[in-house]
Write an enzyme that holds these catalytic residues in place. Structure first.
Site, PDB file in Angstrom:
ATOM      1  N   ASN A  78      -9.973  -0.728  -2.165  1.00  0.00           N
ATOM      2  CA  ASN A  78      -8.557  -0.493  -1.876  1.00  0.00           C
ATOM      3  C   ASN A  78      -7.732  -1.080  -3.028  1.00  0.00           C
ATOM      4  O   ASN A  78      -7.726  -2.296  -3.222  1.00  0.00           O
ATOM      5  CB  ASN A  78      -8.225  -1.173  -0.534  1.00  0.00           C
ATOM      6  CG  ASN A  78      -6.758  -1.038  -0.142  1.00  0.00           C
ATOM      7  OD1 ASN A  78      -5.897  -0.773  -0.975  1.00  0.00           O
ATOM      8  ND2 ASN A  78      -6.481  -1.241   1.133  1.00  0.00           N
ATOM      9  N   CYS A 127       0.826  -1.225   0.000  1.00  0.00           N
ATOM     10  CA  CYS A 127       0.000   0.000   0.000  1.00  0.00           C
ATOM     11  C   CYS A 127       0.855   1.268   0.000  1.00  0.00           C
ATOM     12  O   CYS A 127       0.416   2.315  -0.460  1.00  0.00           O
ATOM     13  CB  CYS A 127      -0.935   0.009   1.199  1.00  0.00           C
ATOM     14  SG  CYS A 127      -2.022  -1.415   1.207  1.00  0.00           S
ATOM     15  N   HIS A 140      -3.823   7.086   1.283  1.00  0.00           N
ATOM     16  CA  HIS A 140      -4.031   5.771   0.663  1.00  0.00           C
ATOM     17  C   HIS A 140      -5.449   5.326   1.015  1.00  0.00           C
ATOM     18  O   HIS A 140      -5.875   5.441   2.172  1.00  0.00           O
ATOM     19  CB  HIS A 140      -2.988   4.782   1.190  1.00  0.00           C
ATOM     20  CG  HIS A 140      -3.390   3.356   0.985  1.00  0.00           C
ATOM     21  ND1 HIS A 140      -3.727   2.857  -0.251  1.00  0.00           N
ATOM     22  CD2 HIS A 140      -3.534   2.326   1.865  1.00  0.00           C
ATOM     23  CE1 HIS A 140      -4.071   1.596  -0.123  1.00  0.00           C
ATOM     24  NE2 HIS A 140      -3.961   1.241   1.146  1.00  0.00           N
TER      25      HIS A 140
HETATM   26  N1  COA Z   1     -19.452  -9.426   5.411  1.00  0.00           N
HETATM   27  C1  COA Z   1     -20.176  -9.715   6.500  1.00  0.00           C
HETATM   28  N2  COA Z   1     -19.603 -10.040   7.677  1.00  0.00           N
HETATM   29  C2  COA Z   1     -18.268 -10.067   7.728  1.00  0.00           C
HETATM   30  C3  COA Z   1     -17.468  -9.761   6.618  1.00  0.00           C
HETATM   31  C4  COA Z   1     -18.110  -9.437   5.426  1.00  0.00           C
HETATM   32  N3  COA Z   1     -17.438  -9.116   4.304  1.00  0.00           N
HETATM   33  N4  COA Z   1     -16.174  -9.872   6.969  1.00  0.00           N
HETATM   34  C5  COA Z   1     -16.157 -10.220   8.273  1.00  0.00           C
HETATM   35  N5  COA Z   1     -17.419 -10.338   8.726  1.00  0.00           N
HETATM   36  C6  COA Z   1     -17.863 -10.697  10.062  1.00  0.00           C
HETATM   37  C7  COA Z   1     -16.848 -11.485  10.835  1.00  0.00           C
HETATM   38  O1  COA Z   1     -16.918 -12.856  10.532  1.00  0.00           O
HETATM   39  C8  COA Z   1     -17.231 -11.180  12.257  1.00  0.00           C
HETATM   40  O2  COA Z   1     -18.311 -11.984  12.611  1.00  0.00           O
HETATM   41  P1  COA Z   1     -18.445 -12.571  14.095  1.00  0.00           P
HETATM   42  O3  COA Z   1     -18.526 -11.365  15.001  1.00  0.00           O
HETATM   43  O4  COA Z   1     -19.699 -13.361  14.043  1.00  0.00           O
HETATM   44  O5  COA Z   1     -17.221 -13.384  14.315  1.00  0.00           O
HETATM   45  C9  COA Z   1     -17.719  -9.750  12.193  1.00  0.00           C
HETATM   46  O6  COA Z   1     -18.051  -9.513  10.825  1.00  0.00           O
HETATM   47  C10 COA Z   1     -16.700  -8.745  12.654  1.00  0.00           C
HETATM   48  O7  COA Z   1     -15.458  -9.061  12.005  1.00  0.00           O
HETATM   49  P2  COA Z   1     -14.185  -8.229  12.262  1.00  0.00           P
HETATM   50  O8  COA Z   1     -13.070  -8.766  11.439  1.00  0.00           O
HETATM   51  O9  COA Z   1     -13.965  -8.056  13.730  1.00  0.00           O
HETATM   52  O10 COA Z   1     -14.664  -6.828  11.646  1.00  0.00           O
HETATM   53  P3  COA Z   1     -14.032  -5.408  11.792  1.00  0.00           P
HETATM   54  O11 COA Z   1     -15.005  -4.527  12.461  1.00  0.00           O
HETATM   55  O12 COA Z   1     -12.641  -5.445  12.317  1.00  0.00           O
HETATM   56  O13 COA Z   1     -13.932  -4.961  10.279  1.00  0.00           O
HETATM   57  C11 COA Z   1     -12.311  -4.685   8.554  1.00  0.00           C
HETATM   58  C12 COA Z   1     -13.095  -5.669   9.396  1.00  0.00           C
HETATM   59  C13 COA Z   1     -11.401  -5.490   7.646  1.00  0.00           C
HETATM   60  C14 COA Z   1     -13.273  -3.876   7.697  1.00  0.00           C
HETATM   61  C15 COA Z   1     -11.525  -3.734   9.478  1.00  0.00           C
HETATM   62  O14 COA Z   1     -10.807  -4.464  10.425  1.00  0.00           O
HETATM   63  C16 COA Z   1     -10.567  -2.885   8.717  1.00  0.00           C
HETATM   64  O15 COA Z   1     -10.981  -2.067   7.922  1.00  0.00           O
HETATM   65  N6  COA Z   1      -9.251  -3.025   8.949  1.00  0.00           N
HETATM   66  C17 COA Z   1      -8.233  -2.286   8.251  1.00  0.00           C
HETATM   67  C18 COA Z   1      -8.138  -2.832   6.906  1.00  0.00           C
HETATM   68  C19 COA Z   1      -7.208  -2.096   6.033  1.00  0.00           C
HETATM   69  O16 COA Z   1      -7.162  -0.906   6.060  1.00  0.00           O
HETATM   70  N7  COA Z   1      -6.496  -2.836   5.225  1.00  0.00           N
HETATM   71  C20 COA Z   1      -5.628  -2.321   4.255  1.00  0.00           C
HETATM   72  C21 COA Z   1      -4.437  -1.753   4.918  1.00  0.00           C
HETATM   73  S1  COA Z   1      -3.542  -0.974   3.758  1.00  0.00           S
END
Ligand code: COA
Length: 337
Positions: A294, A116, A264
């Site tokens: 992204n 990234c 980004h």
């Molecule tokens: N659709 C529906 N549910 C989903 C899902 C999707 N696409 N992806 C995950 N879930 C579910 C999970 O299974 C989990 O369910 P559970 O509570 O029953 O176990 C729940 O949603 C929460 O998952 P979690 O991973 O804790 O979600 P989150 O709030 O952390 O959000 C991201 C996930 C990836 C959106 C978030 O962590 C994020 O944006 N992180 C940074 C990512 C980033 O910037 N990456 C690039 C860096 S350059």
């Protein structure tokens, strides 16, 4: 010593739009979850058979950037290509662009593997070459083809809904006025978190290639990107803030001097956190993750190109680029436009 300025910008995204509803047909997800957590409404995915690859998308973006720069392609002295999704394991796409774009036959081509932060790292390298007088015009590309390598099942949903395909490019050219152009770049990494956002295979450290051929297991999760989402999020908001402040401070600038911040496009919630922390108005920050997801190394040059083409960046503006991602790596660039 010289400065370098951005003399041309261009981007390319595949035509095929994939909405959140489209994804919900192949995995257990929904529009509400994706928009609420990431801000993403749709992204672009290449279509099998259309011929788009990381290199071809990079070439299309580069063609536009060179055209906008007003330069002849023979005036490009060097190529820097940032990607985490190269067409080949080796050679990298820099030389493929040189060939496919018909650039000068023996100019140097460098590939940057900083995910990234790749575009920020790439323009920083280009800037150093131009500052010293070694090169005059450098083509810098960030391009990614994610969609062919994602786990498009419910197992991969936390990662797969976030990433999209696309490419952005910039031509960096010599600027004699050292109060203009790229004023500084700051680069960082923290390798102790390398695996928190990673794709382990097909790296040579994973296993012997003969084993891969013998028992290639489609359920082996190491063939798909892994992301510890919450850990990445927590680190991103801290590092984005730090590296923007570091750049501003190095140039005796304040947050209030920022005319345009191009972060980004990792997650709209990360951008909004930074916007709120720095109390930036909607006119001082540009986001397009809603439309493209992204796109890793391509996200900053795509957003920069769009912001510029929409007239949101004018001569004399202080423009800040910042990125954080896998490695972890992060960086910023402060530009006097
Ligand atoms: N659709 C529906 N549910 C989903 C899902 C999707 N696409 N992806 C995950 N879930 C579910 C999970 O299974 C989990 O369910 P559970 O509570 O029953 O176990 C729940 O949603 C929460 O998952 P979690 O991973 O804790 O979600 P989150 O709030 O952390 O959000 C991201 C996930 C990836 C959106 C978030 O962590 C994020 O944006 N992180 C940074 C990512 C980033 O910037 N990456 C690039 C860096 S350059």
């Amino acid at each position: 010593m010289y400065n370098s300025k951005i003399s041309g910008l261009g981007y390319y995204v595949p035509e095929n739009v994939v909405t959140n509803d489209d994804l919900s047909k192949v995995m257990d997800t929904n529009d509400e979850w994706i928009q609420e957590r990431t801000g993403i409404k749709e992204r672009r995915h290449v279509v099998k058979g259309d011929g788009d690859t990381t290199t071809t998308m990079g070439v299309k973006a580069a063609q536009k950037a060179i055209e906008k720069s007003g330069l002849d392609k023979d005036e490009i002295d060097f190529i820097i290509f940032a990607t985490l999704s190269p067409d080949y394991y080796f050679p990298g796409p820099g030389v493929l662009v040189q060939r496919d774009l018909g650039l000068k036959r023996t100019i140097g081509a460098l590939d940057v593997r900083n995910q990234c932060s790749g575009f920020i790292y790439a323009i920083s390298v280009a800037d150093q070459f131009i500052k010293t007088g070694m090169y005059k015009n450098i083509l810098v590309i960030g391009s990614e083809l994610h969609s062919t390598g994602l786990d498009m099942t419910t197992r991969g949903r936390a990662v797969s809904v976030i990433f999209g395909d696309g490419a952005g490019a910039a031509v960096l050219s010599r600027e004699e006025d050292t109060t203009k152009g790229i004023l500084s770049t700051h680069l960082h990494s923290e390798g102790q978190h390398a695996e928190e956002l990673s794709l382990i295979a097909p790296g040579m450290g994973k296993r012997w290639v003969t084993d891969i051929i013998a028992d290639n297991d489609p359920n082996d999760e190491s063939y798909y990107p892994y992301m510890n989402g919450q850990f990445v999020f927590k680190n991103a908001v801290v590092r984005f803030s730090e590296v923007i402040m570091e750049g501003l401070k190095a140039n005796n600038l304040q947050v209030s001097d920022i005319d345009m911040l191009i972060p980004h496009q990792a997650n709209l919630r990360i951008s909004q956190f930074i916007q709120q922390k720095f109390q930036l108005s909607n006119d001082q920050i540009y986001n397009n993750i809603m439309r493209y997801g992204n796109t890793t190394a391509a996200s900053v040059p795509i957003a920069l190109t769009e912001a510029f083409e929409e007239g949101k960046i004018k001569e004399g503006d202080t423009v800040v680029l910042a990125a954080f991602g896998s490695g972890f790596t992060w960086g910023s660039a402060i530009i006097k436009w």
